[in-house]
Design an enzyme around this catalytic site. Structure first.
Site, PDB file in Angstrom:
ATOM      1  N   CYS A 181       0.873  -1.180   0.000  1.00 42.12           N
ATOM      2  CA  CYS A 181       0.000   0.000   0.000  1.00 42.12           C
ATOM      3  C   CYS A 181       0.908   1.227   0.000  1.00 42.12           C
ATOM      4  O   CYS A 181       1.040   1.910   1.013  1.00 42.12           O
ATOM      5  CB  CYS A 181      -0.915   0.003   1.212  1.00 42.12           C
ATOM      6  SG  CYS A 181      -1.814  -1.554   1.472  1.00 42.12           S
ATOM      7  N   ALA A 182       1.538   1.518  -1.121  1.00 49.40           N
ATOM      8  CA  ALA A 182       2.704   2.399  -1.143  1.00 49.40           C
ATOM      9  C   ALA A 182       2.383   3.881  -1.238  1.00 49.40           C
ATOM     10  O   ALA A 182       3.152   4.703  -0.737  1.00 49.40           O
ATOM     11  CB  ALA A 182       3.626   2.012  -2.300  1.00 49.40           C
ATOM     12  N   ALA A 183       1.304   4.271  -1.923  1.00 48.30           N
ATOM     13  CA  ALA A 183       1.044   5.706  -2.114  1.00 48.30           C
ATOM     14  C   ALA A 183       0.801   6.381  -0.759  1.00 48.30           C
ATOM     15  O   ALA A 183       0.239   5.761   0.155  1.00 48.30           O
ATOM     16  CB  ALA A 183      -0.169   5.888  -3.024  1.00 48.30           C
ATOM     17  N   PRO A 184       1.250   7.635  -0.591  1.00 47.05           N
ATOM     18  CA  PRO A 184       1.830   8.521  -1.602  1.00 47.05           C
ATOM     19  C   PRO A 184       3.316   8.312  -1.878  1.00 47.05           C
ATOM     20  O   PRO A 184       3.848   8.909  -2.797  1.00 47.05           O
ATOM     21  CB  PRO A 184       1.586   9.906  -1.017  1.00 47.05           C
ATOM     22  CG  PRO A 184       1.627   9.696   0.446  1.00 47.05           C
ATOM     23  CD  PRO A 184       1.005   8.347   0.678  1.00 47.05           C
ATOM     24  N   GLY A 185       4.027   7.507  -1.065  1.00 51.03           N
ATOM     25  CA  GLY A 185       5.370   7.146  -1.463  1.00 51.03           C
ATOM     26  C   GLY A 185       6.495   7.506  -0.518  1.00 51.03           C
ATOM     27  O   GLY A 185       7.656   7.240  -0.830  1.00 51.03           O
ATOM     28  N   LYS A 187       7.333   6.210   2.444  1.00 47.70           N
ATOM     29  CA  LYS A 187       7.994   4.994   2.942  1.00 47.70           C
ATOM     30  C   LYS A 187       8.653   4.231   1.796  1.00 47.70           C
ATOM     31  O   LYS A 187       9.734   3.653   1.975  1.00 47.70           O
ATOM     32  CB  LYS A 187       6.981   4.101   3.661  1.00 47.70           C
ATOM     33  CG  LYS A 187       6.346   4.733   4.885  1.00 47.70           C
ATOM     34  CD  LYS A 187       5.362   3.775   5.545  1.00 47.70           C
ATOM     35  CE  LYS A 187       4.609   4.439   6.674  1.00 47.70           C
ATOM     36  NZ  LYS A 187       3.692   5.499   6.202  1.00 47.70           N
ATOM     37  N   ASP A 246      -0.255   0.159  -5.379  1.00 49.36           N
ATOM     38  CA  ASP A 246      -1.412   0.830  -4.790  1.00 49.36           C
ATOM     39  C   ASP A 246      -2.641   0.424  -5.585  1.00 49.36           C
ATOM     40  O   ASP A 246      -2.577   0.253  -6.812  1.00 49.36           O
ATOM     41  CB  ASP A 246      -1.254   2.344  -4.791  1.00 49.36           C
ATOM     42  CG  ASP A 246      -2.188   3.000  -3.778  1.00 49.36           C
ATOM     43  OD1 ASP A 246      -1.778   3.119  -2.606  1.00 49.36           O
ATOM     44  OD2 ASP A 246      -3.313   3.363  -4.139  1.00 49.36           O
ATOM     45  N   ASP A 273      -5.312  -4.616  -6.019  1.00 55.50           N
ATOM     46  CA  ASP A 273      -5.850  -4.712  -4.671  1.00 55.50           C
ATOM     47  C   ASP A 273      -4.844  -5.482  -3.817  1.00 55.50           C
ATOM     48  O   ASP A 273      -4.502  -6.625  -4.127  1.00 55.50           O
ATOM     49  CB  ASP A 273      -7.197  -5.437  -4.713  1.00 55.50           C
ATOM     50  CG  ASP A 273      -7.863  -5.519  -3.349  1.00 55.50           C
ATOM     51  OD1 ASP A 273      -7.210  -5.202  -2.339  1.00 55.50           O
ATOM     52  OD2 ASP A 273      -9.047  -5.907  -3.297  1.00 55.50           O
ATOM     53  N   CYS A 359      -1.615   3.996  11.344  1.00 52.51           N
ATOM     54  CA  CYS A 359      -1.564   5.229  12.131  1.00 52.51           C
ATOM     55  C   CYS A 359      -2.815   5.319  12.991  1.00 52.51           C
ATOM     56  O   CYS A 359      -3.353   6.400  13.221  1.00 52.51           O
ATOM     57  CB  CYS A 359      -1.403   6.450  11.235  1.00 52.51           C
ATOM     58  SG  CYS A 359      -2.619   6.588   9.922  1.00 52.51           S
TER      59      CYS A 359
END
Length: 909
Positions: A181-185, A187, A246, A273, A359
């Protein structure tokens, strides 16, 4: 930070009754809630976390006070370690002393301080409010530094706790990493830096070896097959891989934009997904490399699952959390979070590591998800939580929870699942909406929370080190797993439960229709009991409702099956099951018409459009569900004539890899841009072409076609982002060396300085070299020296030698950032190209005469900072436009004066 999920509570701007006039927009702005106006109080929010006792009672006041305070500013230095340390030095030596001397509101301003637990002091935070930094003059230079370096990608604005998960992944060079789940990027940027860690040192050694070989003193110690820390050297290049994913197509492209600043050929971006991420087929010639016994599917060394969450730990920077929080947010996200973590564990190598993070402070989204995923994967014999207390020793943290309560949507607190069942039996009440058994601490004596060691999870609270709230768990895979369907995860009547049970049934074919027919066995049509006095119409309506309910569920399953047909079986398979392998190998994309770009759709600049005469070669591969079309990735034959011209012009060393160049068009022709990827990225793209994997991005621009004005000049120039990879392999014929600070400053400030005539004499130590070098692209090496007027670090940039001028191929933003960082200079740039073919409208001299009768080369810079050189035909056309412009100037009115000087009304053709 982890992604906030659930209902999107912030609505888009609607149309006003005024038809979009100015007054309506002003009214809309006035109705928006300012952050200061949000009341930082929520009864259910405070009731729930007080009941959980997540902190000691004597800390509770500090806990809530910290959550109500504004979050400190934080940022991180990005890029290679050497470059990041260089930018950091500018902050420490120049701006920190200036800030410490500032007094504001009767007190000395606290300067930025390094985050104590982040390696090499590359992460910093500042408690001074943002409005003070932006509005008060003493902060002007520091703010300019932050903006400038952020614009060019040397600084990333990132929340401190968001930096923790990539560090706990413990990525080593050569590893294969997945960010689900990379976006926005932010990490993902950390991860790609870790993938390339130490690369500059290895590449420097490779460059030195090349030099020794050219001098006839080759050192056999450096060899293509040699290894360092288990990683194949590949002449210094990183051999690992990061796949950043993503589920949203637009967010995936935003991720591409963020990641492109790091210029990595070891990055692939996909659009799937995360809970059903497909297995990636790999060549079978290197079984040990890819982790699976048969080596047919890629297994990852490290996986980051920073999942969508309710985000209540972000209430310091997102004040609307206080207004919008309700217990249903976390309850609704729990099933998806469990599936994402379970799929991550499936895709992991045995001995590999998954970091799960949110978070959110809610145990339903944290400890409950970890425990449920471990249970789905077969228990502690297959997956265990690692104890990372020794990692990041200066990071203050709290242990994970072993017991907790669950709050339902009505705000009622439940101690255990048995309490809910007892209440249902005694009072005949329905189950609380969205509350599932897996959300509670386990009551199974054979698999207690004590055995799982949930206390090894990390909880970060705001009052500990003035950060946001965060949760992290590090899991290790001990053996191969096969997921188990569980009613604790999803209700039996759910479509997801139906899919899971269908997937667990054995089938002899790969036809999705066979799976759909099995639905009647799992969820048969509901039996309608007739009411004695019901009319025929009422009975018919009841029958229709029952049929519609079942057929609706079937339609939903059909849509899932059709949309995911090429990779459906691999979504839940670990790459070992034979049936699953057969389905994936036989699956192909279904032809469909070429898509039309929707209105307002994001356009990807780097993807080349297929020429109209080649459209028939595409085979119309648009995916289902209106998935935007992506140009294919086509690798070039190493003997391609265009590549041959590049090899010859730049005299590339024969050991530079020739099989990693690709283009993005269906015809496979190098029409505009040639990309470069790592070997492993190439294997992934080639092996999975047409098999349903939705690739969005891969590769860096290595060569871009350039219109040139001279026969025999290579029309392919080296792009800035590809320069670090290729520069060590370029022959000396195209190398220019610089070591004087004054000369380099001149090149930064002066765009397109003249070389022809006596212009070369103003170029210092490079003057004679650039005067004599042939036209075309060349490599500028800035060498570090001990001279006071020299540089403390090496730099490499691209130069374009034109007929009459020279230019650094850098965007203006990069020029300004380097001037500010290296020289503390914010002088305006001088664009000498505007002196050619420029109309200067003067009252006493309306006609414009060129500087001389020589036809000059007109050079300009496009939005990416790349040089665009006009052809002679374009110059002739410009002259015709000049003649027309002269006529217009004669008829123009008197030129007004601006600030006491005559406005020249300059127009560049």
């Amino acid at each position: 930070m982890a992604k906030r999920g659930g209902r999107n509570l912030s609505r888009g701007r609607g149309r006003g009754t005024d038809g979009g006039q100015r007054g309506g927009r002003r009214d809309q702005r006035s109705q928006r809630a300012d952050y200061q106006e949000v009341r930082k109080s929520n009864e259910l929010f405070e009731k729930y976390y007080d009941a959980l006792d997540i902190v000691e009672k004597d800390e509770r006041h500090d806990f809530w006070c910290a959550l109500r305070r504004e979050l400190p500013n934080s940022f991180r230095f990005t890029g290679s370690k050497a470059h990041a340390l260089s930018v950091q030095k500018s902050l420490q030596d120049r701006y920190i002393p200036e800030i410490t001397a500032i007094e504001y509101d009767g007190a000395m301003v606290e300067p930025p301080t390094p985050v104590p637990w982040y390696p090499d002091k590359l992460a910093w935070q500042m408690t001074t409010p943002k409005n003070v930094i932006r509005r008060f003059p003493p902060f002007k230079s520091f703010q300019k530094f932050l903006v400038s370096e952020t614009t060019v990608g040397n600084i990333s604005r990132q929340e401190v706790v968001s930096m923790i998960p990539p560090l706990l992944l413990d990525v080593k060079p050569g590893m294969i990493v997945l960010d689900l789940c990379a976006a926005p990027g932010s990490k993902a940027a950390q991860l790609i830096e870790l993938v390339h860690a130490g690369e500059e040192v290895r590449m420097q050694e490779a460059r030195q070896e090349i030099a020794r070989e050219e001098l006839g003193t080759r050192n056999d110690r450096v060899d293509e097959e040699s290894t360092e820390d288990g990683q194949a050297v590949d002449y210094g290049r990183a051999t690992g891989l990061l796949i950043a994913n993503d589920s949203d197509w637009k967010r995936a492209h935003m991720l591409v934009h963020q990641m492109k600043r790091l210029n990595s050929p070891n990055l692939i971006v996909t659009n799937h997904d995360a809970a059903m991420y497909p297995s990636i087929k790999m060549p079978s010639n290197e079984p040990q490399r890819f982790g699976a016994k048969s080596a047919k599917y890629l297994k990852f060394d490290r996986i980051l699952a920073d999942v969508p969450c309710s985000g209540d730990g972000t209430c310091r920077k997102n004040p609307n959390v206080w207004r919008d929080w309700n217990p249903g947010n976390g309850l609704g996200l729990y099933p998806m979070q469990v599936r994402i973590l379970s799929r991550a564990l499936q895709l992991l190598k045995v001995g590999g590591r998954v970091v799960y993070s949110t978070c959110s402070m809610n145990p339903v989204e944290n400890e409950a998800v970890v425990a449920s995923a471990i249970e789905r994967c077969g228990g502690l014999k297959n997956v265990q939580i690692l104890d990372c207390n020794d990692a990041l020793p200066k990071l203050e943290r709290c242990p994970g929870l072993k017991t907790w309560k669950v709050m339902d949507k009505q705000g009622y607190l439940w101690q255990s699942w048995s309490d809910i069942e007892e209440q249902r039996v005694k009072q005949g009440q329905d189950m609380p909406s969205k509350v599932l058994e897996g959300m509670f601490p386990s009551s199974d004596s054979s698999n207690t929370n004590k055995d799982i060691h949930l206390e090894r999870c990390m909880r970060i609270y705001s009052h500990l080190q003035d950060t946001g709230g965060f949760f992290v768990a590090v899991l290790e895979k001990r053996s191969e797993i096969k997921l188990r369907a569980s009613e604790k995860l999803v209700p039996k009547s759910s479509i997801f439960a139906a899919v899971e049970e269908i997937e667990s049934k054995p089938f002899n074919s790969a036809d999705p229709v066979e799976h759909i027919e099995a639905l009647d066995e799992i969820l048969p049509p509901q039996k309608i009991e007739e009411v004695g006095n019901a009319s025929a119409t009422a009975r018919q309506n009841q029958e229709n409702m029952a049929q519609e309910s079942t057929s609706s569920l079937k339609r939903e399953l059909v849509e899932v099956a059709e949309a995911e047909k090429p990779t459906k079986r691999v979504k839940y398979d670990d790459g070992v099951n034979g049936n699953a392998l057969e389905v994936l190998e036989n699956a192909e994309m279904q032809p469909s018409p070429l898509p039309e770009a929707p209105e307002g759709q994001l356009v990807t600049k780097d993807v080349e459009s297929t020429p109209p005469n080649q459209i028939q070669l595409i085979d119309q591969q648009r995916p289902k569900n209106n998935q935007p079309y992506e140009e294919p990735f086509k690798y070039l034959d190493s003997a391609h004539e265009e590549l041959q011209s590049v090899y010859s012009f730049y005299n590339l060393h024969p050991r530079f890899p020739r099989d990693r160049f690709m283009v993005r068009n269906a015809a496979g022709n190098p029409a505009k841009t040639i990309y470069y990827t790592s070997e492993l990225a190439r294997n992934v793209l080639v092996e999975n072409e047409g098999k349903g994997i939705k690739f969005v991005h891969c590769g860096i621009k290595m060569f871009v076609k350039q219109d040139v004005q001279k026969v025999g000049v290579c029309k392919w120039r080296i792009q800035t982002e590809g320069l670090p990879i290729v520069e060590a392999w370029v022959g000396q014929e195209r190398i220019v060396r610089l070591w004087n600070r004054d000369t380099f400053r001149y090149l930064l400030v002066e765009m397109f300085p003249k070389v022809g005539g006596l212009g070369w004499q103003s170029l210092g130590e490079i003057g004679e070299r650039v005067r004599d070098i042939d036209m075309g692209c060349c490599v500028l090496r800035v060498d570090k020296t001990d001279d006071p007027n020299g540089f403390s670090e090496n730099m490499v940039l691209s130069l374009w030698r034109s007929l009459q001028s020279l230019n650094l191929m850098l965007p203006k933003e990069d020029r300004k950032a380097m001037l500010l960082r290296l020289y503390n200079d914010d002088s305006p740039l001088m664009d000498n190209s505007k002196d050619r073919f420029t109309i200067q409208t003067r009252a006493d001299s309306p006609e414009v005469v060129p500087e001389d009768n020589t036809m000059k080369d007109d050079i300009e810079v496009d939005v990416s900072g790349d040089v665009v050189v006009s052809t002679e035909q374009e110059v002739l056309q410009a002259n015709e436009e000049l003649a027309e412009a002269r006529k217009t100037v004669k008829e123009s009115r008197t030129v007004p004066e601006v600030n006491g000087e005559r406005d020249t009304g300059t127009k560049t053709v």
